[in-house]
Design a protein around this motif. Structure first.
Motif, PDB file in Angstrom:
ATOM      1  N   ASP A  18     -41.236  -3.704 -44.267  1.00 37.04           N
ATOM      2  CA  ASP A  18     -42.593  -4.123 -43.911  1.00 37.04           C
ATOM      3  C   ASP A  18     -42.661  -5.599 -43.521  1.00 37.04           C
ATOM      4  O   ASP A  18     -43.580  -6.006 -42.805  1.00 37.04           O
ATOM      5  N   ILE A  19     -41.690  -6.398 -43.983  1.00 41.26           N
ATOM      6  CA  ILE A  19     -41.709  -7.829 -43.635  1.00 41.26           C
ATOM      7  C   ILE A  19     -40.527  -8.242 -42.749  1.00 41.26           C
ATOM      8  O   ILE A  19     -40.491  -9.357 -42.251  1.00 41.26           O
ATOM      9  N   LEU A  20     -39.589  -7.329 -42.523  1.00 42.15           N
ATOM     10  CA  LEU A  20     -38.453  -7.601 -41.646  1.00 42.15           C
ATOM     11  C   LEU A  20     -38.958  -7.710 -40.209  1.00 42.15           C
ATOM     12  O   LEU A  20     -39.757  -6.893 -39.755  1.00 42.15           O
ATOM     13  N   SER A  21     -38.510  -8.734 -39.490  1.00 39.12           N
ATOM     14  CA  SER A  21     -38.934  -8.875 -38.091  1.00 39.12           C
ATOM     15  C   SER A  21     -37.961  -8.135 -37.180  1.00 39.12           C
ATOM     16  O   SER A  21     -36.812  -7.860 -37.551  1.00 39.12           O
ATOM     17  N   ILE A  22     -38.425  -7.815 -35.998  1.00 42.19           N
ATOM     18  CA  ILE A  22     -37.587  -7.142 -35.012  1.00 42.19           C
ATOM     19  C   ILE A  22     -36.405  -8.033 -34.647  1.00 42.19           C
ATOM     20  O   ILE A  22     -35.281  -7.550 -34.497  1.00 42.19           O
ATOM     21  N   ASP A  23     -36.628  -9.336 -34.532  1.00 39.17           N
ATOM     22  CA  ASP A  23     -35.538 -10.271 -34.217  1.00 39.17           C
ATOM     23  C   ASP A  23     -34.476 -10.287 -35.314  1.00 39.17           C
ATOM     24  O   ASP A  23     -33.278 -10.339 -35.030  1.00 39.17           O
ATOM     25  N   GLU A  24     -34.909 -10.249 -36.575  1.00 41.11           N
ATOM     26  CA  GLU A  24     -33.952 -10.227 -37.687  1.00 41.11           C
ATOM     27  C   GLU A  24     -33.121  -8.940 -37.660  1.00 41.11           C
ATOM     28  O   GLU A  24     -31.909  -8.971 -37.883  1.00 41.11           O
ATOM     29  N   LEU A  25     -33.781  -7.828 -37.383  1.00 46.72           N
ATOM     30  CA  LEU A  25     -33.068  -6.559 -37.288  1.00 46.72           C
ATOM     31  C   LEU A  25     -32.048  -6.598 -36.162  1.00 46.72           C
ATOM     32  O   LEU A  25     -30.893  -6.223 -36.342  1.00 46.72           O
ATOM     33  N   GLN A  26     -32.462  -7.082 -35.012  1.00 48.37           N
ATOM     34  CA  GLN A  26     -31.563  -7.152 -33.867  1.00 48.37           C
ATOM     35  C   GLN A  26     -30.363  -8.055 -34.175  1.00 48.37           C
ATOM     36  O   GLN A  26     -29.229  -7.698 -33.874  1.00 48.37           O
ATOM     37  N   SER A  27     -30.609  -9.194 -34.788  1.00 49.35           N
ATOM     38  CA  SER A  27     -29.519 -10.104 -35.144  1.00 49.35           C
ATOM     39  C   SER A  27     -28.530  -9.443 -36.086  1.00 49.35           C
ATOM     40  O   SER A  27     -27.311  -9.551 -35.906  1.00 49.35           O
ATOM     41  N   SER A  28     -29.036  -8.742 -37.073  1.00 49.13           N
ATOM     42  CA  SER A  28     -28.173  -8.067 -38.034  1.00 49.13           C
ATOM     43  C   SER A  28     -27.324  -6.997 -37.352  1.00 49.13           C
ATOM     44  O   SER A  28     -26.111  -6.893 -37.592  1.00 49.13           O
ATOM     45  N   LEU A  29     -27.934  -6.214 -36.487  1.00 52.90           N
ATOM     46  CA  LEU A  29     -27.193  -5.163 -35.792  1.00 52.90           C
ATOM     47  C   LEU A  29     -26.174  -5.743 -34.811  1.00 52.90           C
ATOM     48  O   LEU A  29     -25.086  -5.193 -34.639  1.00 52.90           O
ATOM     49  N   LEU A  30     -26.511  -6.874 -34.190  1.00 48.16           N
ATOM     50  CA  LEU A  30     -25.566  -7.535 -33.282  1.00 48.16           C
ATOM     51  C   LEU A  30     -24.318  -8.013 -34.022  1.00 48.16           C
ATOM     52  O   LEU A  30     -23.198  -7.876 -33.527  1.00 48.16           O
ATOM     53  N   VAL A  31     -24.514  -8.571 -35.199  1.00 45.66           N
ATOM     54  CA  VAL A  31     -23.371  -9.028 -36.003  1.00 45.66           C
ATOM     55  C   VAL A  31     -22.453  -7.851 -36.310  1.00 45.66           C
ATOM     56  O   VAL A  31     -21.225  -7.944 -36.161  1.00 45.66           O
ATOM     57  N   HIS A  32     -23.024  -6.733 -36.692  1.00 49.91           N
ATOM     58  CA  HIS A  32     -22.220  -5.558 -37.010  1.00 49.91           C
ATOM     59  C   HIS A  32     -21.536  -4.995 -35.756  1.00 49.91           C
ATOM     60  O   HIS A  32     -20.380  -4.571 -35.817  1.00 49.91           O
ATOM     61  N   GLU A  33     -22.234  -5.019 -34.634  1.00 49.41           N
ATOM     62  CA  GLU A  33     -21.636  -4.551 -33.380  1.00 49.41           C
ATOM     63  C   GLU A  33     -20.417  -5.411 -33.014  1.00 49.41           C
ATOM     64  O   GLU A  33     -19.365  -4.878 -32.637  1.00 49.41           O
ATOM     65  N   GLN A  34     -20.543  -6.711 -33.184  1.00 46.16           N
ATOM     66  CA  GLN A  34     -19.423  -7.614 -32.885  1.00 46.16           C
ATOM     67  C   GLN A  34     -18.258  -7.377 -33.835  1.00 46.16           C
ATOM     68  O   GLN A  34     -17.100  -7.376 -33.422  1.00 46.16           O
ATOM     69  N   ARG A  35     -18.549  -7.154 -35.101  1.00 47.27           N
ATOM     70  CA  ARG A  35     -17.482  -6.877 -36.078  1.00 47.27           C
ATOM     71  C   ARG A  35     -16.764  -5.575 -35.748  1.00 47.27           C
ATOM     72  O   ARG A  35     -15.549  -5.490 -35.850  1.00 47.27           O
ATOM     73  N   MET A  36     -17.524  -4.562 -35.346  1.00 41.18           N
ATOM     74  CA  MET A  36     -16.908  -3.277 -34.983  1.00 41.18           C
ATOM     75  C   MET A  36     -16.030  -3.444 -33.748  1.00 41.18           C
ATOM     76  O   MET A  36     -14.948  -2.861 -33.677  1.00 41.18           O
ATOM     77  N   GLY A  37     -16.467  -4.242 -32.791  1.00 38.12           N
ATOM     78  CA  GLY A  37     -15.673  -4.493 -31.590  1.00 38.12           C
ATOM     79  C   GLY A  37     -14.389  -5.225 -31.914  1.00 38.12           C
ATOM     80  O   GLY A  37     -13.323  -4.906 -31.383  1.00 38.12           O
TER      81      GLY A  37
END
Length: 108
Positions: free
Chosen positions: A59-78
């Motif tokens: 409820d308080i997580l921002s879309i930008d924070e979510l995107q940043s978190s997913l980007l970090v994981h995408e880079q780690r997977m790559g």
């Protein structure tokens, strides 16, 4: 999300749709968009989605924070994929793969 789609591509596509819906007076807060994004991520993100849901108040997580978190994981997977491929090549070279020649054993 499509299998080969990047996080940035997916967010751009999803937010375009959400913004069009808002323009047509659809009441859709960021929390709803975040939940829809998390639900529609591909299977390779399952553990990341669970982690985000468990460690954040959506409820308080921002879309930008979510995107940043997913980007970090995408880079780690790559990075992990590149490391696996490098190790596979090294292993094949030691085992005499790719044509049966062994370049690393003693020369006689």
């Amino acid at each position: 999300m499509k299998e080969r789609e990047s996080v940035n591509e997916y967010f751009a596509r999803t937010l375009t749709i959400a913004n069009k819906m808002r323009i047509h007076r659809e009441k859709m807060g960021d929390a709803v968009v975040i939940e829809k994004i998390l639900r529609s991520m591909t299977a390779k993100y399952d553990y990341v989605v669970c982690s985000i849901e468990e460690s954040n108040d959506l409820d308080i997580l921002s879309i930008d924070e979510l995107q940043s978190s997913l980007l970090v994981h995408e880079q780690r997977m790559g990075r992990h994929t590149v490391d696996e491929q490098a190790l596979k090549v090294i292993h094949e070279m030691y085992q005499g793969g790719r044509g049966g020649r062994n370049n690393f054993r003693g020369r006689g």
